[in-house]
Motif scaffolding. Sequence first.
Motif: not given
Length: 293
Positions: A195-196, A198, A200, A203-204, A207
């Motif tokens: 996720l890091g 992508f 910010m 990221r949801s 995920n």
Amino acid sequence: MGHYDIARKIEEMDPERDAVAICHLLAGYEFPWDITRALEIALLRTFCVPSIAQLLDHTGEFQHHTQKRYDDTGVIVSELFKWGYEHPRGQGFLQRMNAIHGRYPIGNSDYLYVLSTFIYEPVRWCDRFGWRPLSDLEKQAMYHFWVAVGQRMGITDIPDSYGAFEQYNQTYEQQHFAYAAANQRVAGATRAMLLGWFPMGLRSLANQAIPALLDAPLLNALGWQPAPASLTQLLENGLKVRSRFLRKLPPRSLPDFFADQSIRSYPQGYGLNDIGPPSLLADLNSIDQKEHS
């Protein structure tokens, strides 16, 4: 140069004698992105085996040095695909991996299973999402390549055919995939690392998307919820559109190996002595210096 020229060239090779050359072409020219994604899934599959996950959890490498552990694995695999296991550079990285693994109590059956994932996950991914499926000859070459690596790792009782090793892979998963808290911790650290990558704002969504291409036994063993069906369908369709698009592009004229890219843990590049857990690097480098003095 036609798009299927490399495939035709491979079909004229011998899958055992030319296994290194064939896998070099597959990983460097034909399917570099696909094989990388497949090996990420292979990594997640190994976390589904509690004996493997508990060892990884105990070392703390995936919690505290997740990106480096991921990058080191990618570098070693890429160096082997690029140079082969008989070239001095390939031998060096293989010996380094053996030195790292030699510090831990890893059972032969676990070694065998992990080795099998390096064959069958790329095959399954390419059959599902590659711009073309792998031929039987290419699948045999993948088998012979990784069997030769396994032999150089000291792994014993490697099944003597592609089909027998595939059956071992499937039976092992049926018998050993089980949820454990260690599985979830190690996989969770890896998921957080992914996720890091992508921005910010994405990221949801990322995920939610990470479990989308994973099967139910894998998800259950990691304690992960499946992705929404609509998102899974969207990703699968997108990958199939990508495969059709790639068929129209000219073939690569230069290889694309993970080790040739800018690697997050090694922005200035890496050497053999950089590979390994930080807690072991001093000891490993001391051993290397003694062996070469």
